[in-house]
Scaffold this motif. Structure first.
Motif, PDB file in Angstrom:
ATOM      1  N   THR A  76       0.852  -1.187   0.000  1.00 37.84           N
ATOM      2  CA  THR A  76       0.000   0.000   0.000  1.00 37.84           C
ATOM      3  C   THR A  76       0.888   1.236   0.000  1.00 37.84           C
ATOM      4  O   THR A  76       2.086   1.158   0.264  1.00 37.84           O
ATOM      5  CB  THR A  76      -0.901   0.055   1.260  1.00 37.84           C
ATOM      6  N   ILE A  77       0.288   2.383  -0.248  1.00 33.65           N
ATOM      7  CA  ILE A  77       1.036   3.645  -0.206  1.00 33.65           C
ATOM      8  C   ILE A  77       1.601   3.863   1.193  1.00 33.65           C
ATOM      9  O   ILE A  77       2.718   4.344   1.353  1.00 33.65           O
ATOM     10  CB  ILE A  77       0.131   4.819  -0.639  1.00 33.65           C
ATOM     11  N   ALA A  78       0.840   3.475   2.220  1.00 33.69           N
ATOM     12  CA  ALA A  78       1.294   3.642   3.606  1.00 33.69           C
ATOM     13  C   ALA A  78       2.516   2.786   3.907  1.00 33.69           C
ATOM     14  O   ALA A  78       3.250   3.058   4.860  1.00 33.69           O
ATOM     15  CB  ALA A  78       0.166   3.301   4.575  1.00 33.69           C
ATOM     16  N   SER A  79       2.766   1.751   3.093  1.00 33.99           N
ATOM     17  CA  SER A  79       3.913   0.867   3.326  1.00 33.99           C
ATOM     18  C   SER A  79       5.236   1.559   3.037  1.00 33.99           C
ATOM     19  O   SER A  79       6.267   1.184   3.589  1.00 33.99           O
ATOM     20  CB  SER A  79       3.803  -0.384   2.454  1.00 33.99           C
ATOM     21  N   GLU A  80       5.231   2.545   2.158  1.00 37.23           N
ATOM     22  CA  GLU A  80       6.459   3.286   1.856  1.00 37.23           C
ATOM     23  C   GLU A  80       6.576   4.403   2.875  1.00 37.23           C
ATOM     24  O   GLU A  80       5.806   5.353   2.856  1.00 37.23           O
ATOM     25  CB  GLU A  80       6.409   3.825   0.435  1.00 37.23           C
ATOM     26  N   GLY A 140       3.226   0.776   8.953  1.00 34.70           N
ATOM     27  CA  GLY A 140       2.851   1.014   7.569  1.00 34.70           C
ATOM     28  C   GLY A 140       1.418   0.653   7.245  1.00 34.70           C
ATOM     29  O   GLY A 140       1.103   0.293   6.112  1.00 34.70           O
ATOM     30  N   HIS A 141       0.552   0.774   8.233  1.00 34.35           N
ATOM     31  CA  HIS A 141      -0.856   0.479   7.998  1.00 34.35           C
ATOM     32  C   HIS A 141      -1.584   1.718   7.490  1.00 34.35           C
ATOM     33  O   HIS A 141      -1.320   2.824   7.935  1.00 34.35           O
ATOM     34  CB  HIS A 141      -1.535   0.012   9.291  1.00 34.35           C
ATOM     35  N   SER A 142      -2.521   1.496   6.609  1.00 36.12           N
ATOM     36  CA  SER A 142      -3.329   2.600   6.105  1.00 36.12           C
ATOM     37  C   SER A 142      -4.459   2.925   7.073  1.00 36.12           C
ATOM     38  O   SER A 142      -5.071   3.973   6.978  1.00 36.12           O
ATOM     39  CB  SER A 142      -3.895   2.259   4.726  1.00 36.12           C
ATOM     40  N   SER A 143      -4.721   2.026   8.014  1.00 35.76           N
ATOM     41  CA  SER A 143      -5.835   2.193   8.937  1.00 35.76           C
ATOM     42  C   SER A 143      -5.391   1.966  10.377  1.00 35.76           C
ATOM     43  O   SER A 143      -4.730   0.974  10.684  1.00 35.76           O
ATOM     44  CB  SER A 143      -6.946   1.196   8.574  1.00 35.76           C
ATOM     45  N   TYR A 144      -5.815   2.862  11.228  1.00 37.38           N
ATOM     46  CA  TYR A 144      -5.576   2.753  12.667  1.00 37.38           C
ATOM     47  C   TYR A 144      -6.215   1.459  13.193  1.00 37.38           C
ATOM     48  O   TYR A 144      -5.654   0.771  14.039  1.00 37.38           O
ATOM     49  CB  TYR A 144      -6.182   3.983  13.343  1.00 37.38           C
ATOM     50  N   GLN A 145      -7.385   1.132  12.666  1.00 37.84           N
ATOM     51  CA  GLN A 145      -8.139  -0.039  13.121  1.00 37.84           C
ATOM     52  C   GLN A 145      -7.359  -1.334  12.895  1.00 37.84           C
ATOM     53  O   GLN A 145      -7.361  -2.231  13.740  1.00 37.84           O
ATOM     54  CB  GLN A 145      -9.495  -0.111  12.408  1.00 37.84           C
ATOM     55  N   THR A 205      -4.120  -1.713  12.881  1.00 35.08           N
ATOM     56  CA  THR A 205      -3.064  -1.766  13.894  1.00 35.08           C
ATOM     57  C   THR A 205      -3.618  -2.237  15.233  1.00 35.08           C
ATOM     58  O   THR A 205      -3.079  -3.155  15.857  1.00 35.08           O
ATOM     59  CB  THR A 205      -2.414  -0.377  14.068  1.00 35.08           C
ATOM     60  N   MET A 206      -4.703  -1.630  15.664  1.00 26.80           N
ATOM     61  CA  MET A 206      -5.241  -1.946  16.982  1.00 26.80           C
ATOM     62  C   MET A 206      -5.854  -3.343  17.031  1.00 26.80           C
ATOM     63  O   MET A 206      -5.692  -4.052  18.022  1.00 26.80           O
ATOM     64  CB  MET A 206      -6.268  -0.886  17.403  1.00 26.80           C
ATOM     65  N   ASP A 207      -6.537  -3.758  15.986  1.00 28.58           N
ATOM     66  CA  ASP A 207      -7.178  -5.071  15.996  1.00 28.58           C
ATOM     67  C   ASP A 207      -6.180  -6.213  15.845  1.00 28.58           C
ATOM     68  O   ASP A 207      -6.356  -7.287  16.414  1.00 28.58           O
ATOM     69  CB  ASP A 207      -8.219  -5.183  14.873  1.00 28.58           C
ATOM     70  N   THR A 208      -5.140  -5.982  15.072  1.00 25.52           N
ATOM     71  CA  THR A 208      -4.229  -7.067  14.728  1.00 25.52           C
ATOM     72  C   THR A 208      -2.985  -7.133  15.603  1.00 25.52           C
ATOM     73  O   THR A 208      -2.515  -8.213  15.933  1.00 25.52           O
ATOM     74  CB  THR A 208      -3.777  -6.934  13.256  1.00 25.52           C
ATOM     75  N   TYR A 209      -2.456  -5.988  15.987  1.00 25.71           N
ATOM     76  CA  TYR A 209      -1.138  -5.970  16.601  1.00 25.71           C
ATOM     77  C   TYR A 209      -1.082  -5.513  18.045  1.00 25.71           C
ATOM     78  O   TYR A 209      -0.013  -5.413  18.601  1.00 25.71           O
ATOM     79  CB  TYR A 209      -0.192  -5.106  15.770  1.00 25.71           C
ATOM     80  N   SER A 210      -2.193  -5.220  18.653  1.00 27.32           N
ATOM     81  CA  SER A 210      -2.126  -4.747  20.039  1.00 27.32           C
ATOM     82  C   SER A 210      -2.427  -5.888  20.993  1.00 27.32           C
ATOM     83  O   SER A 210      -3.561  -6.121  21.371  1.00 27.32           O
ATOM     84  CB  SER A 210      -3.085  -3.577  20.260  1.00 27.32           C
ATOM     85  N   HIS A 211      -1.390  -6.625  21.364  1.00 25.92           N
ATOM     86  CA  HIS A 211      -1.503  -7.719  22.321  1.00 25.92           C
ATOM     87  C   HIS A 211      -1.124  -7.177  23.693  1.00 25.92           C
ATOM     88  O   HIS A 211      -0.215  -6.379  23.818  1.00 25.92           O
ATOM     89  CB  HIS A 211      -0.551  -8.861  21.937  1.00 25.92           C
ATOM     90  N   LYS A 250       4.638   0.871  25.996  1.00 23.72           N
ATOM     91  CA  LYS A 250       5.481   2.001  26.406  1.00 23.72           C
ATOM     92  C   LYS A 250       4.767   3.330  26.146  1.00 23.72           C
ATOM     93  O   LYS A 250       5.379   4.395  26.169  1.00 23.72           O
ATOM     94  CB  LYS A 250       6.828   1.950  25.690  1.00 23.72           C
ATOM     95  N   ASN A 251       3.468   3.218  25.876  1.00 25.74           N
ATOM     96  CA  ASN A 251       2.602   4.381  25.660  1.00 25.74           C
ATOM     97  C   ASN A 251       2.983   5.219  24.451  1.00 25.74           C
ATOM     98  O   ASN A 251       2.758   6.424  24.429  1.00 25.74           O
ATOM     99  CB  ASN A 251       2.514   5.240  26.922  1.00 25.74           C
ATOM    100  N   ILE A 252       3.569   4.588  23.451  1.00 18.26           N
ATOM    101  CA  ILE A 252       3.768   5.282  22.180  1.00 18.26           C
ATOM    102  C   ILE A 252       2.387   5.392  21.550  1.00 18.26           C
ATOM    103  O   ILE A 252       1.629   4.421  21.507  1.00 18.26           O
ATOM    104  CB  ILE A 252       4.750   4.523  21.273  1.00 18.26           C
ATOM    105  N   HIS A 253       2.050   6.566  21.100  1.00 24.03           N
ATOM    106  CA  HIS A 253       0.700   6.815  20.589  1.00 24.03           C
ATOM    107  C   HIS A 253       0.362   5.826  19.469  1.00 24.03           C
ATOM    108  O   HIS A 253       1.171   5.590  18.574  1.00 24.03           O
ATOM    109  CB  HIS A 253       0.596   8.254  20.069  1.00 24.03           C
ATOM    110  N   PRO A 254      -0.827   5.223  19.538  1.00 18.98           N
ATOM    111  CA  PRO A 254      -1.222   4.237  18.523  1.00 18.98           C
ATOM    112  C   PRO A 254      -1.135   4.738  17.079  1.00 18.98           C
ATOM    113  O   PRO A 254      -0.843   3.957  16.175  1.00 18.98           O
ATOM    114  CB  PRO A 254      -2.663   3.897  18.904  1.00 18.98           C
TER     115      PRO A 254
END
Length: 163
Positions: A31-35, A134-139, A141-147, A122-126
């Protein structure tokens, strides 16, 4: 602070003329966000620089290359990681470790999950973590990678119990 540049990846394709599987190293990213540019610590920068210097004989733009001066293939990295886990588990078993204390099957993608989780813990802003990944969507990131680790869960419950 140094910057790590995500450059377009590579795709595999079958060359019908040579009848070989080939790779194009200038393929577009997913995606464009990947670059993107990702800040990295000086420690990471120094480690990557040292690795590149170890492979200086290859005169490559890449940090990790094979003997043909091409980027390491995923399958080779995956197999090396898998073999390392097997070797560690074998050692643990020979020392009498219980099967529930052995390492699970690990893929390189686990490192991405771990990085995202550690950033969020470490409280780095989501939104910033979203950019790092490199995600195009905040969702995504939060759904997939926030363990949430057990330690973080316990720490947060202590906040709830405070007056």
């Amino acid at each position: 602070m140094s910057l790590f540049y995500i450059i377009p990846g590579y795709i595999k394709y079958y060359d019908s003329e040579t009848k070989q599987l080939c790779q194009n190293y200038n393929a577009p990213t997913k995606t464009i966000a990947s670059e993107r540019q990702i800040p990295m610590s000086d420690v990471v920068f120094n480690i990557l620089t040292a690795q590149k210097n170890l492979q200086s004989k290859y005169q490559s733009e890449f940090v990790f290359v094979d003997n043909d001066n091409k980027p390491l293939k995923y399958i080779n990295v995956h197999m090396a990681l898998s073999n390392l886990v097997k070797k560690i588990n074998s050692t643990l078993q020979s020392e009498g470790a219980e099967s529930d204390s052995l390492l699970p099957h690990v893929t390189t993608h686990y490192f991405r999950h771990t990085f995202a989780t550690m950033c969020l813990e470490k409280n780095i802003h989501p939104k910033i973590v979203q950019q790092y990944l490199g995600h195009s969507s905040y969702q995504i990131t939060m759904d997939t990678y926030s363990h949430v680790s057990d330690e973080k869960s316990a720490e947060e419950m202590k906040k709830f119990n405070q007056n």
